[in-house]
Scaffold this active site. Structure first.
Site, PDB file in Angstrom:
ATOM      1  N   LYS A 111       0.737  -1.235  -0.122  1.00  0.00           N
ATOM      2  CA  LYS A 111      -0.158  -0.008  -0.045  1.00  0.00           C
ATOM      3  C   LYS A 111       0.949   1.414  -0.019  1.00  0.00           C
ATOM      4  O   LYS A 111       0.570   2.271  -0.418  1.00  0.00           O
ATOM      5  CB  LYS A 111      -1.062   0.048   1.155  1.00  0.00           C
ATOM      6  CG  LYS A 111      -1.975  -1.383   1.108  1.00  0.00           C
ATOM      7  CD  LYS A 111      -3.203  -0.821   1.936  1.00  0.00           C
ATOM      8  CE  LYS A 111      -4.309  -1.882   1.404  1.00  0.00           C
ATOM      9  NZ  LYS A 111      -5.365  -2.117   2.298  1.00  0.00           N
ATOM     10  N   LYS A 192      -5.794 -10.534  -5.519  1.00  0.00           N
ATOM     11  CA  LYS A 192      -7.275 -10.844  -4.853  1.00  0.00           C
ATOM     12  C   LYS A 192      -8.347  -9.955  -4.769  1.00  0.00           C
ATOM     13  O   LYS A 192      -8.259  -8.780  -5.200  1.00  0.00           O
ATOM     14  CB  LYS A 192      -6.807 -11.151  -3.517  1.00  0.00           C
ATOM     15  CG  LYS A 192      -6.846  -9.924  -2.522  1.00  0.00           C
ATOM     16  CD  LYS A 192      -6.865 -10.303  -1.350  1.00  0.00           C
ATOM     17  CE  LYS A 192      -6.802  -8.862  -0.302  1.00  0.00           C
ATOM     18  NZ  LYS A 192      -8.018  -9.016   0.705  1.00  0.00           N
ATOM     19  N   LYS A 195     -12.635  -5.138  -1.644  1.00  0.00           N
ATOM     20  CA  LYS A 195     -13.465  -4.107  -1.415  1.00  0.00           C
ATOM     21  C   LYS A 195     -12.972  -2.818  -2.262  1.00  0.00           C
ATOM     22  O   LYS A 195     -13.702  -2.260  -2.875  1.00  0.00           O
ATOM     23  CB  LYS A 195     -13.542  -3.826   0.070  1.00  0.00           C
ATOM     24  CG  LYS A 195     -14.529  -4.986   0.569  1.00  0.00           C
ATOM     25  CD  LYS A 195     -15.246  -4.629   1.913  1.00  0.00           C
ATOM     26  CE  LYS A 195     -14.402  -5.002   3.051  1.00  0.00           C
ATOM     27  NZ  LYS A 195     -13.057  -4.578   3.419  1.00  0.00           N
TER      28      LYS A 195
HETATM   29  P1  ATP Z   1      -9.605  -3.926   1.270  1.00  0.00           P
HETATM   30  O1  ATP Z   1      -9.553  -3.882  -0.286  1.00  0.00           O
HETATM   31  O2  ATP Z   1     -10.062  -2.815   1.833  1.00  0.00           O
HETATM   32  O3  ATP Z   1      -8.151  -4.570   1.758  1.00  0.00           O
HETATM   33  P2  ATP Z   1     -10.657  -6.511   1.360  1.00  0.00           P
HETATM   34  O4  ATP Z   1     -11.801  -6.743   0.415  1.00  0.00           O
HETATM   35  O5  ATP Z   1      -9.323  -7.127   1.164  1.00  0.00           O
HETATM   36  O6  ATP Z   1     -10.927  -5.215   1.768  1.00  0.00           O
HETATM   37  P3  ATP Z   1     -10.755  -6.949   4.322  1.00  0.00           P
HETATM   38  O7  ATP Z   1     -11.534  -6.026   4.797  1.00  0.00           O
HETATM   39  O8  ATP Z   1      -9.282  -6.637   4.139  1.00  0.00           O
HETATM   40  O9  ATP Z   1     -11.117  -7.070   2.879  1.00  0.00           O
HETATM   41  O10 ATP Z   1     -10.800  -8.253   4.766  1.00  0.00           O
HETATM   42  C1  ATP Z   1     -11.942  -9.028   5.453  1.00  0.00           C
HETATM   43  C2  ATP Z   1     -11.917 -10.375   5.857  1.00  0.00           C
HETATM   44  O11 ATP Z   1     -12.105 -10.969   4.551  1.00  0.00           O
HETATM   45  C3  ATP Z   1     -10.476 -10.818   6.007  1.00  0.00           C
HETATM   46  O12 ATP Z   1     -10.652 -11.902   6.914  1.00  0.00           O
HETATM   47  C4  ATP Z   1      -9.839 -11.127   4.708  1.00  0.00           C
HETATM   48  O13 ATP Z   1      -8.899 -12.057   4.685  1.00  0.00           O
HETATM   49  C5  ATP Z   1     -11.116 -11.862   3.884  1.00  0.00           C
HETATM   50  N1  ATP Z   1     -10.568 -11.591   2.435  1.00  0.00           N
HETATM   51  C6  ATP Z   1     -10.707 -10.351   2.016  1.00  0.00           C
HETATM   52  N2  ATP Z   1     -10.479 -10.454   0.659  1.00  0.00           N
HETATM   53  C7  ATP Z   1     -10.646 -11.690   0.255  1.00  0.00           C
HETATM   54  C8  ATP Z   1     -10.480 -12.636  -0.696  1.00  0.00           C
HETATM   55  N3  ATP Z   1     -10.205 -12.145  -2.104  1.00  0.00           N
HETATM   56  N4  ATP Z   1     -10.520 -14.025  -0.772  1.00  0.00           N
HETATM   57  C9  ATP Z   1     -10.656 -14.504   0.523  1.00  0.00           C
HETATM   58  N5  ATP Z   1     -10.912 -14.016   1.815  1.00  0.00           N
HETATM   59  C10 ATP Z   1     -10.678 -12.749   1.602  1.00  0.00           C
END
Ligand code: ATP
Ligand code: LTN
Length: 332
Positions: A111, A192, A195
């Site tokens: 980041k 991955k 969000k």
């Molecule tokens: P950001 O884009 O803001 O980093 P994110 O979508 O990666 O958000 P987080 O809030 O970081 O989501 O994660 C919430 C939960 O969902 C965590 O346990 C994270 O490991 C899981 N998670 C997030 N993205 C994935 C993914 N693509 N596959 C599996 N698990 C995920």
């Protein structure tokens, strides 16, 4: 009884990766364990955001979590900023965490290069996360594999505190789901599903997307030219592998069974439609249930206030003890 803590940032629309990698495990573990689930709004301030949007996303995420089956009778669901102990404990742990540990974190390094201006909060992110976990004496932290390093850091911080001030914190363990631990973006299977990137067309499947949108996103999903429907670790086949893994995670079938389901497919079009169909059915009840909470914000806020109260009952005494151990004059 084992205690579980996990958190999610209100950074964007909750998506299929969050559902398969996190929410489902949270719900499944509710009966066997004592659970604390936290919407980590303070963490989400480390990336650019708009304040009104944040409030809206926080409520939406809470509605989705109740809708997927987090039960207020079995679990404590709350908003991080409602329990001030998290931010207070963060200062205390900041003072014993070597900067070098934080500079080594993969998420920080990634980041750091992407954001134009980087606030202190981004470096400090894992310390706040350690506080979330340690204030509740959590034994287990269910997360996607991208967060494993942060849980290990929380463990190291706990160890350092215990070494300096005497045995106090429980060293937590990360718990990573085996299937679909990492759902990849449909537009780019090398990154991955996330969000923050969910606004990119065709990247993510939102938990609240309607069936038409879901179908459209799967139709656009990136595949390859091999025209072969099987699991593979080959980077060039990552798109198809991702689709199969999503299908596998939802159906709970074995790899051979999944491949057999598509043995008669005429091509990737059939694969995409098959996966879309199963995802639509899995998400349908969640969308319907979320609407109930979103249409009654007063009831939703009341549920969240009750969650915060329960969380405070655990976190505040732990913070007081922590302050005492560190030599502060407590209780005046
Ligand atoms: P950001 O884009 O803001 O980093 P994110 O979508 O990666 O958000 P987080 O809030 O970081 O989501 O994660 C919430 C939960 O969902 C965590 O346990 C994270 O490991 C899981 N998670 C997030 N993205 C994935 C993914 N693509 N596959 C599996 N698990 C995920
Ligand atoms: N960093 C995590 C969210 C998070 C978390 C936590 C997860 C904040 N505090 C405590 C587990 C335990 C993420 O981005 N997924």
């Amino acid at each position: 009884m084992k205690r579980v803590f996990s958190g999610i940032q209100p950074t964007g629309e909750p998506h299929l990766g969050n559902y398969l990698g996190a929410f489902r495990q949270w719900v499944e573990g509710q009966d066997q364990k004592e659970n604390f689930f936290c919407i980590v709004d303070l963490h989400s301030l480390t990336a650019p955001y708009d304040p009104e949007g944040l409030r809206e996303r926080t409520r939406k995420l809470a509605a989705v979590l109740f809708a997927v089956g987090i039960s207020p009778e079995k679990s404590t669901l709350f908003i991080q900023s409602h329990v001030s102990a998290h931010a207070e404990a963060c200062w205390l742990l900041n003072c014993i965490t070597p900067i070098g540990w934080l500079q080594k974190m993969t998420q920080f390094k990634e980041k750091f290069t992407k954001q134009e201006s980087v606030g202190m909060g981004l470096l400090d992110y894992p310390v706040l996360m350690a506080c979330d976990i340690l204030l509740y004496d959590a034994d287990e932290v269910p997360v996607g594999d991208d967060q494993k390093q942060h849980v290990e850091l929380a463990r190291n911080i706990a160890g350092r505190f215990n070494h300096l001030y005497g045995d106090f914190f429980v060293p937590p363990e990360p718990v990573i789901p085996k299937i679909a631990a990492r759902v990849m973006g449909l537009d780019d299977p090398a990154t991955k599903m996330s969000k923050s990137a969910a606004s990119i067309r065709g990247h993510a499947i939102g938990v609240l997307d309607d069936p038409k949108e879901i179908e459209r996103s799967f139709k656009r999903a990136k595949t390859d030219l091999f025209n072969e429907i099987r699991f593979s670790d080959d980077q060039e086949r990552a798109g198809v592998n991702n689709l199969l893994s999503i299908y596998q995670a939802i159906t709970g079938k074995g790899r051979e069974e999944v491949e057999a389901d598509f043995a008669n497919a005429r091509g990737y079009g059939d694969l995409k439609m098959g996966v879309a169909e199963i995802v639509i059915e899995a998400l349908r009840p969640i969308r319907e249930e979320s609407d109930k909470y979103l249409n009654d914000p007063v009831a939703l806020d009341t549920m969240l206030a009750k969650g915060a109260e329960q969380a405070r009952e655990v976190a505040m005494p732990k913070l007081r003890e922590m302050q005492e151990k560190m030599g502060l004059l407590v209780g005046m």
